[in-house]
Design a protein around this motif. Structure first.
Motif, PDB file in Angstrom:
ATOM      1  N   UNK A 141     -63.130  18.605  20.584  1.00  0.00           N
ATOM      2  CA  UNK A 141     -64.265  17.762  20.992  1.00  0.00           C
ATOM      3  C   UNK A 141     -64.141  16.369  20.366  1.00  0.00           C
ATOM      4  N   UNK A 148     -63.645  12.648  22.303  1.00  0.00           N
ATOM      5  CA  UNK A 148     -64.413  11.433  22.052  1.00  0.00           C
ATOM      6  C   UNK A 148     -63.502  10.279  21.645  1.00  0.00           C
ATOM      7  N   UNK A 149     -62.444  10.589  20.901  1.00  0.00           N
ATOM      8  CA  UNK A 149     -61.516   9.541  20.456  1.00  0.00           C
ATOM      9  C   UNK A 149     -60.650   9.060  21.622  1.00  0.00           C
ATOM     10  N   UNK A 150     -60.146   9.999  22.427  1.00  0.00           N
ATOM     11  CA  UNK A 150     -59.255   9.650  23.538  1.00  0.00           C
ATOM     12  C   UNK A 150     -60.019   9.171  24.782  1.00  0.00           C
ATOM     13  N   UNK A 151     -61.348   9.258  24.752  1.00  0.00           N
ATOM     14  CA  UNK A 151     -62.186   8.896  25.913  1.00  0.00           C
ATOM     15  C   UNK A 151     -61.778   9.692  27.159  1.00  0.00           C
ATOM     16  N   UNK A 152     -61.458  10.941  26.954  1.00  0.00           N
ATOM     17  CA  UNK A 152     -61.111  11.813  28.088  1.00  0.00           C
ATOM     18  C   UNK A 152     -62.372  12.567  28.508  1.00  0.00           C
ATOM     19  N   UNK A 153     -62.375  13.189  29.704  1.00  0.00           N
ATOM     20  CA  UNK A 153     -63.553  13.964  30.096  1.00  0.00           C
ATOM     21  C   UNK A 153     -63.872  15.019  29.021  1.00  0.00           C
ATOM     22  N   UNK A 154     -65.122  15.067  28.573  1.00  0.00           N
ATOM     23  CA  UNK A 154     -65.491  15.994  27.494  1.00  0.00           C
ATOM     24  C   UNK A 154     -65.164  17.427  27.898  1.00  0.00           C
ATOM     25  N   UNK A 155     -64.408  18.099  27.077  1.00  0.00           N
ATOM     26  CA  UNK A 155     -64.041  19.477  27.372  1.00  0.00           C
ATOM     27  C   UNK A 155     -62.560  19.624  27.614  1.00  0.00           C
ATOM     28  N   UNK A 156     -61.907  18.522  28.021  1.00  0.00           N
ATOM     29  CA  UNK A 156     -60.476  18.591  28.338  1.00  0.00           C
ATOM     30  C   UNK A 156     -59.662  18.958  27.095  1.00  0.00           C
ATOM     31  N   UNK A 182     -60.543  22.477  25.668  1.00  0.00           N
ATOM     32  CA  UNK A 182     -59.770  23.533  26.335  1.00  0.00           C
ATOM     33  C   UNK A 182     -58.323  23.550  25.836  1.00  0.00           C
TER      34      UNK A 182
END
Lengths: 258, 155
Positions: free
Chosen positions: B59, B63-71, B74
């Motif tokens: 998680x 937030x750091x990578x600005x990827x869709x939350x959950x990616x 998983x």
């Protein structure tokens, strides 16, 4: 969770909180590059600095001369526009800012800058470096902001070819050195080396700023469109100091430059 | 208490290393420090730092990578599950074998991550997959030595 995040803004408050919390880590992560800059400056010979200073003074003199010519041309342009009853062109002012953090992922092209709400920064504001357009602001905090770069795959910018005024849309490809023009017909008048500037359509980016130059043109087999690759004019992954553009439309910073 | 502080400090260090800016040419070579730290702690202390820990760091990575939350949640859980299940054997392997194991895990993680990004319409380049795994394998022996020391002191 991914789907909700992709299609809604429900998690935006969490993201903003994380942006605020991670900022000190960005500051620490920048220490090596600051030390490198300091060491570079400290180890430079005095004569080299003097030579560079002289060169910069000469450059400044040349640019000031060109600026005087620009002022004359701008005044003439304004008079002609008034004669034609055309609307007055918007004047832009700029604010210098420094990059304080870069997205660590190659899939998301964002960066953090050291200007925020207290400097009048707003969402959608264009940023550029010395060479061309870099992107736009997507989140603003009290003392810093986050910008989306033109090379991000979710970004698109209206452009026009400087040579003939042909309009198109330049889209990011998640590659720092490449943009793509889409849906250009095979008969479109575009050549390798053509300069692209922002067209100003959509009202987000002011017109006339360099976006890039055409790197290659390819025909897609079985398609009615050509694939045009553009090299961004801005040094997207290298620039340290950027400029925030305020147009007179924004009202927050009329005609002042810092 | 001291042990928990060591874990938190190591995660903060991994976060700082992750955020150090590099030019675009070197970006594919940058190891995923957060994932490496998760793999390390899960190998050496799976009962305390298991799948929940991997999900929490995932998680943070989202937030750091600005990827869709959950990616990354998983991804980290999926990748963290392998050392979690094999940790009983892995702690008796030597550092070279663990290094090879980490290399394979990072390759899987890059492939899975790229596949998931491509599902979201992000253009991906599969040619960049091995570089991050190679650099991760190169720095793993240092991380391994640190974790072994912490683990032995704990005993």
């Amino acid at each position: 969770m991914m789907t909700i995040h992709y299609y809604t803004n429900w998690f935006s408050s969490i993201e903003k909180f994380a942006d605020r919390s991670i900022r000190p880590f960005y500051w620490v992560a920048n220490i090596p590059s600051r030390i490198g800059e300091w060491a570079d400056l400290s180890s430079t010979d005095r004569s080299v600095i003097e030579k560079e200073n002289l060169r910069l003074k000469q450059e400044s003199l040349i640019y000031r001369g060109q600026l005087q010519r620009m002022a004359e041309l701008a005044a003439e342009n304004l008079r002609l526009r008034l004669l034609l009853n055309a609307t007055e062109l918007l004047t832009d002012s700029i604010l210098v800012t420094e990059v304080i953090g870069v997205s660590p992922s190659s899939k998301s092209h964002t960066l953090s800058i050291d200007r925020g709400l207290k400097d009048g920064v707003y969402v959608g504001q264009p940023i550029l470096d010395a060479e061309g357009l870099m992107g736009q602001i997507i989140s603003v905090f009290e003392n810093h902001s986050v910008a989306l770069l033109i090379t991000d795959n979710t970004h698109a910018i209206p452009v026009q070819v400087l040579r003939n005024g042909m309009r198109s849309i330049a889209e990011g490809t998640s590659d720092y050195n490449n943009l793509q023009l889409r849906f250009l017909s095979t008969t479109a008048d575009i050549r390798v080396g053509d300069e692209l500037v922002s067209s100003g359509l959509g009202g987000r980016f002011p017109p006339g700023y360099p976006v890039g130059s055409v790197l290659s043109i390819g025909k897609i087999p079985g398609e009615n469109f050509i694939e045009v690759n553009v090299r961004p004019a801005a040094e997207i992954d290298r620039s340290k100091h950027l400029l925030l553009v305020f147009t007179s439309q924004d009202g927050s910073r009329n005609g002042n430059s810092q | 208490m001291r042990y928990a502080l060591t874990v938190i400090f190591s995660l903060m260090l991994a976060l700082v290393l992750q955020l150090i800016p590099v030019s675009a040419d070197w970006l594919p070579w940058k190891p995923n420090f957060l994932l490496l730290m998760v793999i390390g702690w899960v190998i050496f202390k799976p009962s305390q730092w298991g799948i929940g820990f991997a999900a929490s760091v995932g998680l943070l990575a989202d937030l750091v990578f600005r990827s869709p939350l959950g990616l990354h949640v998983f991804l980290f859980v999926f990748i963290g599950a392998a050392p979690y299940l094999l940790s009983g054997w892995l702690i008796y392997f030597n550092v070279i074998h663990r290094c090879f194991f980490v290399f394979i895990l990072i390759i899987f993680s890059e492939l899975l991550g790229n596949f998931m990004y491509s599902v979201w319409g992000v253009p991906v380049d599969y040619r960049d997959v091995p570089w991050g795994a190679i650099s991760s394998a190169v720095i793993w022996p240092f991380m391994d030595k640190f974790l072994v020391n912490v683990h032995n002191n704990r005993r």
